[in-house]
Design an enzyme around this catalytic site. Structure first.
Site, short mmCIF file in Angstrom:
data_model
loop_
_atom_site.label_atom_id
_atom_site.label_comp_id
_atom_site.label_asym_id
_atom_site.label_seq_id
_atom_site.Cartn_x
_atom_site.Cartn_y
_atom_site.Cartn_z
N THR A 7 -83.32 34.37 9.35
CA THR A 7 -82.42 33.60 10.20
C THR A 7 -83.23 33.00 11.34
O THR A 7 -84.25 33.55 11.76
CB THR A 7 -81.29 34.46 10.77
OG1 THR A 7 -80.45 33.66 11.61
CG2 THR A 7 -81.82 35.63 11.59
N SER A 8 -82.76 31.89 11.85
CA SER A 8 -83.38 31.31 13.04
C SER A 8 -82.62 31.73 14.30
O SER A 8 -83.00 31.38 15.41
CB SER A 8 -83.41 29.78 12.94
OG SER A 8 -82.10 29.28 12.80
N GLY A 11 -79.84 35.90 18.19
CA GLY A 11 -78.68 36.73 18.49
C GLY A 11 -78.27 37.58 17.29
O GLY A 11 -77.88 38.74 17.44
N LYS A 12 -78.36 37.01 16.09
CA LYS A 12 -78.05 37.78 14.88
C LYS A 12 -79.04 38.94 14.71
O LYS A 12 -78.65 40.04 14.32
CB LYS A 12 -78.11 36.88 13.64
CG LYS A 12 -77.02 35.86 13.55
CD LYS A 12 -77.19 35.03 12.29
CE LYS A 12 -76.14 33.95 12.15
NZ LYS A 12 -76.29 33.19 10.89
N ASP A 64 -74.33 34.76 5.41
CA ASP A 64 -73.62 33.50 5.43
C ASP A 64 -72.25 33.80 6.01
O ASP A 64 -71.67 34.86 5.73
CB ASP A 64 -73.49 32.88 4.04
CG ASP A 64 -73.17 31.39 4.12
OD1 ASP A 64 -73.81 30.69 4.92
OD2 ASP A 64 -72.27 30.94 3.40
N PHE A 138 -70.82 30.42 20.71
CA PHE A 138 -71.28 29.18 20.09
C PHE A 138 -70.33 28.83 18.96
O PHE A 138 -69.44 29.60 18.60
CB PHE A 138 -72.72 29.34 19.57
CG PHE A 138 -72.88 30.41 18.53
CD1 PHE A 138 -72.81 30.09 17.18
CD2 PHE A 138 -73.09 31.72 18.88
CE1 PHE A 138 -72.95 31.08 16.21
CE2 PHE A 138 -73.24 32.72 17.92
CZ PHE A 138 -73.16 32.38 16.59
N ASP A 141 -66.35 29.67 18.53
CA ASP A 141 -65.92 30.72 19.45
C ASP A 141 -64.88 30.26 20.47
O ASP A 141 -63.94 31.02 20.76
CB ASP A 141 -67.12 31.33 20.18
CG ASP A 141 -67.98 32.20 19.28
OD1 ASP A 141 -67.60 32.43 18.11
OD2 ASP A 141 -69.04 32.65 19.75
N HIS A 164 -67.34 40.03 13.04
CA HIS A 164 -67.38 40.07 11.58
C HIS A 164 -68.77 40.49 11.11
O HIS A 164 -68.89 41.28 10.18
CB HIS A 164 -66.99 38.71 11.01
CG HIS A 164 -67.71 37.54 11.60
ND1 HIS A 164 -67.65 37.21 12.95
CD2 HIS A 164 -68.53 36.63 11.05
CE1 HIS A 164 -68.39 36.14 13.18
NE2 HIS A 164 -68.94 35.77 12.05
N ARG A 165 -69.80 40.00 11.76
CA ARG A 165 -71.17 40.37 11.37
C ARG A 165 -71.41 41.84 11.66
O ARG A 165 -72.00 42.55 10.86
CB ARG A 165 -72.19 39.50 12.11
CG ARG A 165 -73.61 39.72 11.65
CD ARG A 165 -74.56 38.67 12.20
NE ARG A 165 -74.17 37.35 11.68
CZ ARG A 165 -73.48 36.43 12.36
NH1 ARG A 165 -73.10 36.67 13.61
NH2 ARG A 165 -73.16 35.28 11.83
#
Length: 187
Positions: A7-8, A11-12, A64, A138, A141, A164-165
């Site tokens: 991922t770029s 935050g994730k 995703d 972001f 949201d 959700h993540r």
């Protein structure tokens, strides 16, 4: 074992590190995002491709996600980024305002590939589409409200606590902590 999160989005990666006992390394790789109505298919394809591209030695994690509006049978769903880029967040709010149903959910599917197989883990959070509020977050949201507050009005800690993540990461962490023989079945 190090898990490479493809991922770029830093935050994730920070969120993944909060849930996983294993080290998480951020990897920027632009895998092919197939066109599908199924988040799981998209994430699984990306995980397989990234695993092979990165040498096939360390496991990879791909996610995703999308916004699914009940009034439109889940649209924009897997096409959320494209819709945001073309119609905009306010455009989605305006579209939902024409319907009788403002219920929606954010969904994430994580795909983990270790070379032998791809395992997927889903998380979702229910809410509704409202007029934009808040300065944080972001994407969608500002128009996604959960328990009276938009995601953009929440602190990072509040958002991560119900995200959700985060829910998908919790399932993944439980699966990863289990003995290999126990890592079968629905997630």
């Amino acid at each position: 074992m190090t898990i490479r999160f493809v991922t770029s989005n830093e935050g994730k990666v920070r969120e993944a590190r909060e849930y996983l006992a294993e080290p998480v390394e951020q990897v920027n790789y632009d895998y092919t995002e197939i066109q599908s109505d199924d988040l799981g298919d998209i994430a699984a394809h990306g995980a397989r491709e990234a695993f092979e591209h990165l040498g096939g030695e360390e496991p990879v994690l791909v996610d995703d996600a999308g916004l699914f509006c009940d009034a439109f049978d889940g649209f924009p769903g897997p096409y959320s980024a494209y819709v945001q880029d073309t119609v905009g967040v306010q455009g989605v709010r305006d579209l939902v305002a024409t319907a009788d149903d403002d219920r929606a959910r954010f969904r994430t599917v994580l795909a983990y590939c270790d070379g032998d197989e791809v395992n997927t883990f889903e998380g979702a959070v229910q809410g509704r589409i409202v007029d934009p509020r808040g300065d944080g977050g972001f994407g969608y949201d500002p128009i996604f409200e959960h328990d009276g507050q938009t995601m953009a009005e929440m602190s990072t800690a509040e958002k991560n606590a119900i995200s959700h993540r985060g829910r998908a990461l919790a399932k993944f962490a439980d699966w990863l902590a289990a003995e290999p023989a126990e890592r079968k079945g629905p997630r």
